[in-house]
Write an enzyme that holds these catalytic residues in place. Structure first.
Site, PDB file in Angstrom:
ATOM      1  N   GLU A  41       9.071  15.123  16.597  1.00 57.99           N
ATOM      2  CA  GLU A  41       9.749  14.876  15.014  1.00 57.99           C
ATOM      3  C   GLU A  41       8.768  16.067  14.565  1.00 57.99           C
ATOM      4  O   GLU A  41       7.813  16.183  14.413  1.00 57.99           O
ATOM      5  CB  GLU A  41       9.414  13.686  14.784  1.00 57.99           C
ATOM      6  CG  GLU A  41      10.077  13.336  13.320  1.00 57.99           C
ATOM      7  CD  GLU A  41       9.636  12.160  12.794  1.00 57.99           C
ATOM      8  OE1 GLU A  41       8.314  11.697  12.897  1.00 57.99           O
ATOM      9  OE2 GLU A  41      10.792  11.473  12.186  1.00 57.99           O
TER      10      GLU A  41
ATOM     11  N   CYS B 280      13.691  10.308   8.198  1.00 59.13           N
ATOM     12  CA  CYS B 280      13.376   9.803   9.538  1.00 59.13           C
ATOM     13  C   CYS B 280      14.887   9.980  10.463  1.00 59.13           C
ATOM     14  O   CYS B 280      14.604   9.997  11.624  1.00 59.13           O
ATOM     15  CB  CYS B 280      13.008   8.451   9.374  1.00 59.13           C
ATOM     16  SG  CYS B 280      13.933   7.211   8.355  1.00 59.13           S
TER      17      CYS B 280
ATOM     18  N   GLU C 290       9.438   0.538  11.666  1.00 60.83           N
ATOM     19  CA  GLU C 290      10.320   1.579  11.453  1.00 60.83           C
ATOM     20  C   GLU C 290       9.499   2.710  11.415  1.00 60.83           C
ATOM     21  O   GLU C 290       8.771   3.280  10.447  1.00 60.83           O
ATOM     22  CB  GLU C 290      11.231   1.420  10.299  1.00 60.83           C
ATOM     23  CG  GLU C 290      11.845   0.042  10.055  1.00 60.83           C
ATOM     24  CD  GLU C 290      12.974  -0.280   9.081  1.00 60.83           C
ATOM     25  OE1 GLU C 290      13.125   0.692   8.113  1.00 60.83           O
ATOM     26  OE2 GLU C 290      13.292  -1.344   9.023  1.00 60.83           O
TER      27      GLU C 290
ATOM     28  N   LYS D  73       0.869  -1.290  -0.077  1.00 61.13           N
ATOM     29  CA  LYS D  73      -0.039   0.247  -0.160  1.00 61.13           C
ATOM     30  C   LYS D  73       0.738   1.332  -0.270  1.00 61.13           C
ATOM     31  O   LYS D  73       1.500   1.596   1.048  1.00 61.13           O
ATOM     32  CB  LYS D  73      -0.961   0.086   1.268  1.00 61.13           C
ATOM     33  CG  LYS D  73      -2.168   0.558   1.331  1.00 61.13           C
ATOM     34  CD  LYS D  73      -2.183   2.240   0.836  1.00 61.13           C
ATOM     35  CE  LYS D  73      -1.806   3.130   2.146  1.00 61.13           C
ATOM     36  NZ  LYS D  73      -1.478   4.219   1.698  1.00 61.13           N
TER      37      LYS D  73
END
Ligand code: NAD
Length: 487
Positions: free
Chosen positions: A386, A288, A255, A180
């Site tokens: 973040e 990331c 992750e 996806k």
């Protein structure tokens, strides 16, 4: 319309299920972050399409899983060959779709996509073994068996690279896959589907369902016929995925996000420190692994800051298709607004912006300037959460013990960077850092054979090399007795 012309490349906007192109009645619009141009209307899948795709992957599993690693490897190498032949097409479509640099795609990212297939195909053929060992005269024999259907959900910041870093090992392990792609950058996954068909991959082995996370993604993670879920994305989404997976007890590999520290000690090579620090703006901060928290030893802090700002001012922001551009836009107006919100709130709290601090008014659109916030208040949002944009913070420390405490002081543990002039001192620091990957005097050196993943809230599990196979395969131990044989 089932085909879109994106920068001269024809892209199928439908799902890829059981080797066929299937359209949904509903579509969603995909725009370029570079200039807002409408690129395509993409099939908007949901439970129905996911059910079809998982059924196709389940039906293809006996065929794929019973092939030898060599037979699978030959097909995966053909996929890699075709990726390499089409680097230009893949690169321009990815750049147009997500705003990352064309030059990086040409030279680094797309070759890496090919390697994601080659490396894991070769690993399955040549390295997937463990020495037999004895228990009271019995022999333990370890094998990695194909596990079943793997659902793979990935984000938009490096769409094809991050997807194939999961798809490559899952297929090499003998699993079949339903992917996806991210709804903000769905196009290169469709080109990959074409490539797998052309490479001779049996229908149903690799499937793509396009759509929104809360529709197609949620339907996929809730599907009872999955054997594995590999998810890359944010912590809040991972919690939803974990809940859905728990219903069917499906193992997950996560992750997730980060707020990684970049420690610079007073004996560090200042040029390396500045070069690595400026690299944290790569991909307009949508990485990331970015070391977004500079922790600089007090004695060199002002000197470092001045050198960093001077170098950062030379970053050329602009059209990512231009060879001279260093960083492009944020992926989407919604994400741009989110990034801006972090900086606006920091300013409202009285934090000190020493570089950038807002939208790039010359470029307009989704372009946000490289930003540095100096000495933010301990515990404030900007230093703990973040941002996922070109927004970095700088703090100072006196002792290495203090640096380590600050470095470990968030809920994340994806990566850390240490710039230090003394190897023993660097080792003493890295020994105590909690992170899945640590770079010393360098950044972003990533071997596909190395373990990769996050500690704390940055992830669950490790992938890369044998760790990928430990997740995507069923590891089996068969114990042979020394007796009972007829001859
Ligand atoms: P996100 O969590 O919003 O979305 C990631 C994917 O999950 C997308 O494909 C999305 O459609 C899907 N999704 C959304 N809701 C879902 C649901 N309810 N069920 C199933 N799937 C759903 O993340 P994002 O904004 O696309 O990506 C940015 C995040 O990804 C950042 O936190 C970043 O740090 C992280 N990231 C981590 C790594 C890594 O390797 N650790 C790499 C890249 C990005």
């Amino acid at each position: 319309m089932s085909m879109a012309n994106v920068a001269g490349v024809s892209v199928d906007t439908r799902h890829f299920i059981g080797g066929e192109r299937i359209a949904s009645a509903q579509t969603f619009a995909d725009h370029s972050p570079i200039d807002g141009v409408h690129l395509a209307d993409i099939s908007r899948g949901g439970k129905q399409e996911v059910d079809l795709a998982v059924a196709a992957a389940k039906a293809a599993f006996p065929i794929w899983s019973q092939m030898s690693p060599q037979e699978r490897g030959a097909i995966l190498h053909r996929v890699a060959d075709l990726v390499e032949e089409r680097i230009e097409e893949l690169a321009i479509v990815e750049t147009t779709d997500n705003g990352s640099l064309l030059r990086s795609h040409r030279r680094g990212v797309m070759p890496r996509v090919a390697m994601n297939f080659r490396f894991f195909a070769d690993y399955a053929m040549n390295q997937l073994s463990y020495p037999d060992f004895e228990t009271r005269g019995h022999t333990n024999h370890v094998t990695w068996d194909p596990a079943g259907v793997t659902g793979i959900i990935t984000p938009w910041n490096a769409p094809l690279m991050l997807a194939t870093w999961r798809i490559g090992p899952a297929l090499a392990a003998g699993d079949t896959v339903v992917a996806k792609p991210p709804e903000w950058a769905p196009l290169t996954a469709s080109l990959l589907a074409d490539i797998t068909a052309e490479a001779g991959m049996p229908p149903g082995v690799f499937n793509v369902v396009q759509g929104f996370g809360e529709e197609a993604g949620a339907a996929l993670t809730a599907h009872p016929d999955l054997s594995r879920i590999s998810f890359t994305g944010s912590v809040p989404t991972a919690k939803l995925v974990a809940k859905a997976a728990a219903e069917n007890l499906v193992p997950c590999s996560f992750e997730l996000g980060g707020k990684s520290p970049l420690i610079i000690t007073d004996d560090a090579d200042l040029d390396i420190a500045v070069t690595v620090a400026v690299e944290q703006y790569d991909n307009a901060g949508q990485v990331c692994l970015s070391g977004t928290r500079f922790l600089v030893q007090r004695g060199i802090a002002e000197k470092f800051k001045a050198a960093f700002i001077e170098r950062a001012k030379q970053i050329k922001q602009g059209d990512p298709r231009d060879e001279a551009t260093d960083i492009g836009p944020q992926i989407h107006p919604e994400h741009f607004t989110r990034v801006k919100g972090f900086v606006d709130r920091a300013v409202a709290e009285g934090q000190t912006v020493v570089l950038g601090g807002g939208p790039n008014s010359e470029l307009g659109g989704n372009f946000f300037m490289p930003t540095l916030i100096d000495n933010p208040t301990v515990g404030s949002e900007i230093i703990t959460q973040e941002v996922f944009g070109p927004v970095l913070c700088m703090q100072q420390f006196d002792t290495d013990a203090e640096a380590i405490e600050m470095a470990n002081g968030t809920e994340f543990g994806l990566a850390a960077v240490v710039i230090c002039g003394d190897k023993k001192r660097a080792e003493a620091i890295t020994d105590r850092l909690v992170a899945g990957t640590i770079w010393v005097n360098c950044f972003f050196v990533r071997d596909l054979g190395a373990p990769f993943g996050g500690s704390k809230k940055s992830g669950i599990g490790r992938e890369g090399g044998i760790w990928s196979f430990d997740f995507y395969a069923d590891v089996k131990n068969t114990v042979f007795a020394p007796n009972g044989w007829k001859e």
